[in-house]
Write an enzyme that holds these catalytic residues in place. Sequence first.
Site, PDB file in Angstrom:
ATOM      1  CE  LYS A 159      97.663  -4.503 -13.364  1.00  0.00           C
ATOM      2  NZ  LYS A 159      99.059  -4.422 -13.863  1.00  0.00           N
ATOM      3  N   GLY A 206     101.862  -3.539  -9.991  1.00  0.00           N
ATOM      4  CA  GLY A 206     101.637  -4.933  -9.601  1.00  0.00           C
ATOM      5  C   GLY A 206     101.178  -5.753 -10.790  1.00  0.00           C
ATOM      6  N   GLY A 214      98.590  -8.394 -12.927  1.00  0.00           N
ATOM      7  CA  GLY A 214      97.150  -8.514 -13.144  1.00  0.00           C
ATOM      8  C   GLY A 214      96.484  -9.440 -12.145  1.00  0.00           C
ATOM      9  N   PRO A 215      96.982 -10.679 -12.020  1.00  0.00           N
ATOM     10  CG  PRO A 215      97.703 -12.787 -12.686  1.00  0.00           C
ATOM     11  CD  PRO A 215      97.979 -11.325 -12.878  1.00  0.00           C
ATOM     12  CD  GLU A 251      87.642   1.781 -24.924  1.00  0.00           C
ATOM     13  OE1 GLU A 251      87.493   1.211 -26.030  1.00  0.00           O
ATOM     14  OE2 GLU A 251      86.881   2.665 -24.528  1.00  0.00           O
ATOM     15  CB  CYS A 284      93.845  -1.868 -29.608  1.00  0.00           C
ATOM     16  SG  CYS A 284      93.874  -0.115 -29.261  1.00  0.00           S
ATOM     17  CD  GLU A 315      94.704  -7.323 -30.439  1.00  0.00           C
ATOM     18  OE1 GLU A 315      94.583  -7.755 -29.282  1.00  0.00           O
ATOM     19  OE2 GLU A 315      94.432  -6.151 -30.775  1.00  0.00           O
TER      20      GLU A 315
HETATM   21  P1  NAI Z   1      96.882  -8.244 -20.833  1.00  0.00           P
HETATM   22  O1  NAI Z   1      95.519  -7.929 -21.289  1.00  0.00           O
HETATM   23  O2  NAI Z   1      97.096  -9.482 -20.053  1.00  0.00           O
HETATM   24  O3  NAI Z   1      97.448  -7.007 -19.951  1.00  0.00           O
HETATM   25  C1  NAI Z   1      96.870  -5.726 -19.907  1.00  0.00           C
HETATM   26  C2  NAI Z   1      96.732  -5.282 -18.451  1.00  0.00           C
HETATM   27  O4  NAI Z   1      95.823  -6.150 -17.780  1.00  0.00           O
HETATM   28  C3  NAI Z   1      98.033  -5.348 -17.657  1.00  0.00           C
HETATM   29  O5  NAI Z   1      98.076  -4.263 -16.749  1.00  0.00           O
HETATM   30  C4  NAI Z   1      97.885  -6.665 -16.906  1.00  0.00           C
HETATM   31  O6  NAI Z   1      98.670  -6.715 -15.736  1.00  0.00           O
HETATM   32  C5  NAI Z   1      96.399  -6.670 -16.604  1.00  0.00           C
HETATM   33  N1  NAI Z   1      95.821  -7.979 -16.329  1.00  0.00           N
HETATM   34  C6  NAI Z   1      96.169  -9.164 -16.877  1.00  0.00           C
HETATM   35  N2  NAI Z   1      95.415 -10.155 -16.350  1.00  0.00           N
HETATM   36  C7  NAI Z   1      94.584  -9.594 -15.446  1.00  0.00           C
HETATM   37  C8  NAI Z   1      93.592 -10.099 -14.561  1.00  0.00           C
HETATM   38  N3  NAI Z   1      93.315 -11.401 -14.490  1.00  0.00           N
HETATM   39  N4  NAI Z   1      92.919  -9.233 -13.775  1.00  0.00           N
HETATM   40  C9  NAI Z   1      93.191  -7.926 -13.826  1.00  0.00           C
HETATM   41  N5  NAI Z   1      94.135  -7.391 -14.618  1.00  0.00           N
HETATM   42  C10 NAI Z   1      94.822  -8.209 -15.440  1.00  0.00           C
HETATM   43  O7  NAI Z   1      97.841  -8.206 -22.099  1.00  0.00           O
HETATM   44  P2  NAI Z   1      99.263  -8.961 -22.312  1.00  0.00           P
HETATM   45  O8  NAI Z   1      99.230 -10.334 -21.695  1.00  0.00           O
HETATM   46  O9  NAI Z   1     100.306  -8.047 -21.871  1.00  0.00           O
HETATM   47  O10 NAI Z   1      99.274  -9.082 -23.898  1.00  0.00           O
HETATM   48  C11 NAI Z   1      98.690 -10.210 -24.544  1.00  0.00           C
HETATM   49  C12 NAI Z   1      97.911  -9.832 -25.778  1.00  0.00           C
HETATM   50  O11 NAI Z   1      96.861  -8.950 -25.422  1.00  0.00           O
HETATM   51  C13 NAI Z   1      98.678  -9.070 -26.848  1.00  0.00           C
HETATM   52  O12 NAI Z   1      99.395  -9.925 -27.674  1.00  0.00           O
HETATM   53  C14 NAI Z   1      97.546  -8.359 -27.555  1.00  0.00           C
HETATM   54  O13 NAI Z   1      96.951  -9.230 -28.478  1.00  0.00           O
HETATM   55  C15 NAI Z   1      96.569  -8.049 -26.458  1.00  0.00           C
HETATM   56  N6  NAI Z   1      96.694  -6.661 -25.951  1.00  0.00           N
HETATM   57  C16 NAI Z   1      95.846  -5.697 -26.427  1.00  0.00           C
HETATM   58  C17 NAI Z   1      95.970  -4.402 -26.003  1.00  0.00           C
HETATM   59  C18 NAI Z   1      95.084  -3.323 -26.515  1.00  0.00           C
HETATM   60  O14 NAI Z   1      95.445  -2.154 -26.480  1.00  0.00           O
HETATM   61  N7  NAI Z   1      93.886  -3.623 -26.958  1.00  0.00           N
HETATM   62  C19 NAI Z   1      97.020  -3.979 -25.059  1.00  0.00           C
HETATM   63  C20 NAI Z   1      97.834  -5.076 -24.580  1.00  0.00           C
HETATM   64  C21 NAI Z   1      97.661  -6.339 -25.027  1.00  0.00           C
END
Ligand code: NAI
Length: 474
Positions: free
Chosen positions: A169, A200, A202-203, A244, A278, A378
């Site tokens: 996903k 799709g 995350g939720p 990660e 990251c 972060e």
């Molecule tokens: P996120 O962690 O919510 O999104 C990353 C992935 O997780 C997306 O595919 C999203 O649809 C999915 N996801 C979100 N909630 C989920 C759930 N409950 N169950 C399963 N999958 C889920 O990141 P977001 O909201 O786009 O960014 C917010 C903050 O997260 C950023 O400001 C940054 O600080 C951090 N981030 C860190 C990353 C890294 O590479 N370590 C990458 C993206 C965001």
Amino acid sequence: MRTIDRIYIDGAFVTPHGSEEFALFNPATEERIGTVRLGDAKDVALAVAAAKRVFPAMARTTKAERIAMLLRLRDAVQARTDDLAAAMREEYGAPAYFTGFSVRNTASIFEVMAASVENYAFERMAGSSAVTMLPLGVVGAITPWNSNFGFIATKLAHAIGSGSTIVIKPAEQSAIQTQVLLECLHAAGLPKGVLNVVNGTGPEVGAALTTHPDVALVSFTGSTPAARIIQRAAIDTMKRTVLELGGKSPTIILDDADLDTAIPVALMSGFANSGQACVAGSRILVPRARREDILARLKQEAENLKVGPAGDPDVRIGPLANAAHWERVQSWIRIGLEEGATLLTGGEGRPEGLDKGWFARPTIFADVTNTMRIAREEIFGPVLSVIPYDDDEDAVAIANDSDFGLQAYVLSADGERALRVARQLVAGRVVINGAPHDPHAPFGGFRQSGLGREIGAYGLDAYLEPRAILKPAA
Ligand code: NAI
Ligand code: MG
């Protein structure tokens, strides 16, 4: 306008059961550039079923067969380098230097995994028992928007290398990039069902994947808060997890560092991928005795970094990925001011001369203490904190005083001294004097930066589990 209305299940592009639509934008212009039709839990069920059907055959493949698949994937990505770069430029807005790196790196990920498979001992002895490292089953992978190609390639490479099958996903806002990459991966002709991709949210789709009883391992890259939800969801069926996550990585400028080389490295570590990395070196630790000099150089060189749209090859910092993220980064700049940090350069709003696009001003705060929120959480944008230290011991203590432990950077004129400091740091990777990316080094973090490692034998270990066969002596 692009319409992405297919997902990828069992070797074919198919119409999803889900019918919700999600808008896609160009972050440099804020223009609507497309629509993606999102999948739902029913699509996840079909994708997992396809992955489960082919798993026994995939688990039996030889090293040579896995290597051949990986090298075909590498070639298929290389064949469409320009299309991949164009999609990333339009939908993500990354500067040319980063887009070029990302596309080359995506091909390299498959090649590096092919070498890792070649060298990995799937059959071993422990005492008088024969041990086989076996794949776990269907992998559920969830990837973010800040490096769409690289993360999808990494998850797929580990699945194939270990003899697993996968349902991915990707981030919903990266659907155009996902579509072009998927066309490449499809052209590599993997056995049907080995790779499945469901667009799709995350939720909805992410949650369906992390709770599905037939998913054995969840591999996630993204935020630490989402990882907490995912890990809780994975507990009921005892799924393995590889996570990660975020970081607040320190860049330690030692007091003997040559500033002509150290300052550009510190800035590029901090502002890499427009700060949406990251591994960003977002805390710059400077010796108190050289503070004035270093601050002046940071300010001067940061103000010389060009911010703008990806078309200009001199641009070093592009837009943030979406409107909500731009707002979030703005609020972090306000938090820094409220906490009493000194604004060295940058600040709220767009850079001068840019009146549209989700561009933030490259921002550096001085007089930051390691207890401030801007030093602990972060931000994921071009906002750096400069923290003074007294001596090497103090620098190490500040660097390690963090909830994270993903990456660290050490800059010194003396390689031995840099190494002594590096050996005291709690981080998955420590980069000395701007060393180039090593695609073979394990990747992952200590503490809340994650769980497990990716890349090479370390990555394969996380996707495999040992079975020992004990038998009486002949
Ligand atoms: P996120 O962690 O919510 O999104 C990353 C992935 O997780 C997306 O595919 C999203 O649809 C999915 N996801 C979100 N909630 C989920 C759930 N409950 N169950 C399963 N999958 C889920 O990141 P977001 O909201 O786009 O960014 C917010 C903050 O997260 C950023 O400001 C940054 O600080 C951090 N981030 C860190 C990353 C890294 O590479 N370590 C990458 C993206 C965001
Ligand atoms: Mg989120």
